[in-house]
Design an enzyme around this catalytic site. Structure first.
Site, PDB file in Angstrom:
ATOM      1  N   THR A  39       0.817  -1.218   0.000  1.00  0.00           N
ATOM      2  CA  THR A  39       0.000   0.000   0.000  1.00  0.00           C
ATOM      3  C   THR A  39       0.844   1.258   0.000  1.00  0.00           C
ATOM      4  O   THR A  39       0.484   2.270  -0.594  1.00  0.00           O
ATOM      5  CB  THR A  39      -0.932   0.001   1.231  1.00  0.00           C
ATOM      6  OG1 THR A  39      -1.909  -1.009   1.057  1.00  0.00           O
ATOM      7  CG2 THR A  39      -1.619   1.338   1.426  1.00  0.00           C
ATOM      8  N   GLU A 313      -1.848 -27.219  28.138  1.00  0.00           N
ATOM      9  CA  GLU A 313      -3.077 -27.841  27.603  1.00  0.00           C
ATOM     10  C   GLU A 313      -2.867 -29.284  27.169  1.00  0.00           C
ATOM     11  O   GLU A 313      -3.800 -30.065  27.080  1.00  0.00           O
ATOM     12  CB  GLU A 313      -3.548 -27.042  26.370  1.00  0.00           C
ATOM     13  CG  GLU A 313      -4.200 -25.734  26.701  1.00  0.00           C
ATOM     14  CD  GLU A 313      -5.552 -25.934  27.375  1.00  0.00           C
ATOM     15  OE1 GLU A 313      -5.889 -25.114  28.234  1.00  0.00           O
ATOM     16  OE2 GLU A 313      -6.242 -26.931  27.055  1.00  0.00           O
TER      17      GLU A 313
END
Ligand code: DAS
Length: 356
Positions: A39, A313
Site C-alpha cells: 500500500t 493444555e
C-alpha cells in the site's frame, strides 16, 4: 574584505554547499531503500479512497521523490526488489530480499536499510530478517495503511521516520524494526492487529521506542536473540522447507492437517484456540502425523498474542510436540521454516522457539 580572506570565504561557502547539497553529504548516514510493493506504493482513483486502491503501483524513485525531506536526514538511494502486494510473498521472495539486505549491510558505505513493504506480511518479513541477517546495522520494515494518493496518507511520515531510524547510530544492535505511526516496534514482536487503522501494528509487549521529529526515543530492548547474535545466516540458506498453518476453531476436523502432511510439510503450526488448545478428536491425528516425522507446533490465534507453555493444555513431552510460546501462528511459521534449515531435532527446535 582583503583578497586572500575573501577567497578562503568563497571556498568555505562553496564546499559547504557541495557537501550539504551534493551527491554525498559526509555528515549524513547512507541509507538504502529496498522497495517491494504494498500500500505504501499504492494508488487510488480519488483522494477519498483510503481503503479501495491498488497496491504495488508506485516505483521506488517516485516513492523517494514524494518525500524530499529524506535528504535532510540521510543520503538515500532506492532499489526496486519486487513490486507485489505482500500477501503474494513466497519463501523465495524472503530469501531474495534477505540476501540483498545481507549484501548491503556488509558494505562500508551503507549505514542502514529500509524495506518498503505491504502490511499483510510485514510482520513475517521483519521477523525473518531479524533471524537471518547477521548485522548490527538498523534494518527497518516500513508500510502504510493508506495509499499515497489518499487524504492523510500515512506512508510519507512512516517512510521519513523509517529512514531516520535506519540511519541512526542509537538504533544499532537492537534487531529489526517495523516503523509506523511514530512507533518503533520490534520486527519480532509486532503484528498487524487490524486492517483499517494507521495504528494497526502492535506488539504484545509494547513498542521499543518512538520516533518523533527526526529523533528516536528508546524505552526497551529486545531480549530474544537476533541479527548479529543469531545462529542463522541467510547467506548459508539456499531454500526454505514447507511449513503450513492449520487454523483451529470449534468443530475442527483433520482435513487440513492431513492435506498439509500429504503435501510434504515438514512442520504444521497448529493455530489453536486459547492456550494453543487441541480438540480431543484432533489429538490422535497429530500424534499420528508426529509419528511420521512431521513436527507439530502448538501456537494460539488469540488476537492480542498467545502465551503457550509446554505441558499446559497438552502433554507435549509425551507427544514430542513443540510450543510456539508468545509467537503468533504466522511468526511461528517463519521461525520453524528457518530453524528446520538447521535441525529436525524437536528438543533443539524447542530451544530455538524459546530463544528467538
Ligand atoms: N495488500 C496489502 C499488502 O500488500 C496492502 C498493504 O496494506 O500494504 O500487504
Amino acid at each position: 574584505m582583503p583578497g586572500k580572506t575573501f577567497m578562503k570565504w568563497v571556498l568555505a561557502v562553496v564546499s559547504a554547499a557541495l557537501v550539504s547539497g551534493g551527491a554525498l553529504a559526509q555528515n549524513k548516514p547512507n541509507v538504502v531503500i529496498l522497495a517491494t510493493g504494498g500500500t505504501i506504493a499504492g494508488a487510488g482513483a480519488d483522494v477519498a479512497n483510503t481503503a479501495t486502491y491498488q497496491a504495488a503501483k508506485v516505483p521506488v524513485d517516485k516513492l523517494v521523490a514524494s518525500v524530499p525531506q529524506l535528504s535532510n536526514v540521510a543520503n538515500v538511494r532506492g532499489e526496486q526488489v519486487f513490486q507485489i502486494a505482500s500477501e503474494s510473498f513466497r519463501n523465495d521472495n524472503l530469501l531474495t530480499l534477505g540476501k540483498r539486505v545481507s549484501a548491503l549491510v556488509k558494505q562500508n558505505d551503507v549505514d542502514g536499510v529500509v524495506i518498503t513493504h505491504g502490511t499483510d506480511t510485514a510482520e513475517e518479513t521483519a521477523y525473518f530478517l531479524n533471524l537471518v541477517v547477521k548485522t548490527e546495522k538498523p534494518i527497518v520494515v516500513v508500510a502504510a495503511m493508506r495509499p499515497g494518493t489518499a487524504m492523510s496518507a500515512d506512508g510519507v511520515l512512516n517512510l521519513y521516520d523509517a529512514v531516520v531510524v535506519a540511519g541512526a547510530k542509537d538504533a544499532r544492535g537492537r534487531g529489526t524494526f517495523i516503523v509506523m505511526n511514530d512507533e518503533i516496534n520490534s520486527g519480532r514482536d509486532a503484528a498487524k492487529m487490524i486492517n483499517v487503522r494507521t495504528d494497526a501494528f502492535k506488539s504484545p509487549w509494547g513498542p521499543l521506542g518512538m520516533v518523533v521529529e527526526g529523533r528516536n526515543y528508546w524505552f526497551r530492548k529486545l531480549d530474544k536473540r537476533h541479527t548479529a547474535n543469531s545462529e542463522f545466516d541467510v547467506d548459508k540458506i539456499d531454500s526454505l522447507p514447507l511449513v503450513e498453518i492449520a487454523y483451529a476453531s470449534g468443530n475442527v476436523n483433520d482435513t487440513a492437517y492431513r492435506a498439509f502432511a500429504a503435501a510434504g510439510a515438514k512442520a504444521i503450526i497448529h493455530a489453536g484456540t486459547g492456550n494453543g488448545s487441541v480438540s480431543g478428536t484432533l489429538v490422535p491425528v497429530l500424534q499420528e502425523l508426529r509419528g511420521k516425522g512431521i513436527q507439530i507446533i502448538r501456537s494460539s490465534h488469540v488476537n492480542a498474542g498467545g502465551f503457550v507453555l509446554r505441558n499446559g493444555e497438552q502433554p507435549d513431552d509425551k507427544y514430542d510436540w513443540i510450543v510456539a510460546h508468545d509467537l503468533n501462528p504466522q511468526k511461528a511459521r517463519i521461525l520453524a521454516t528457518v530453524a528446520l534449515t538447521a535441525t529436525s531435532d524437536s528438543k533443539e527446535l524447542q530451544r530455538i522457539f524459546m530463544e528467538y
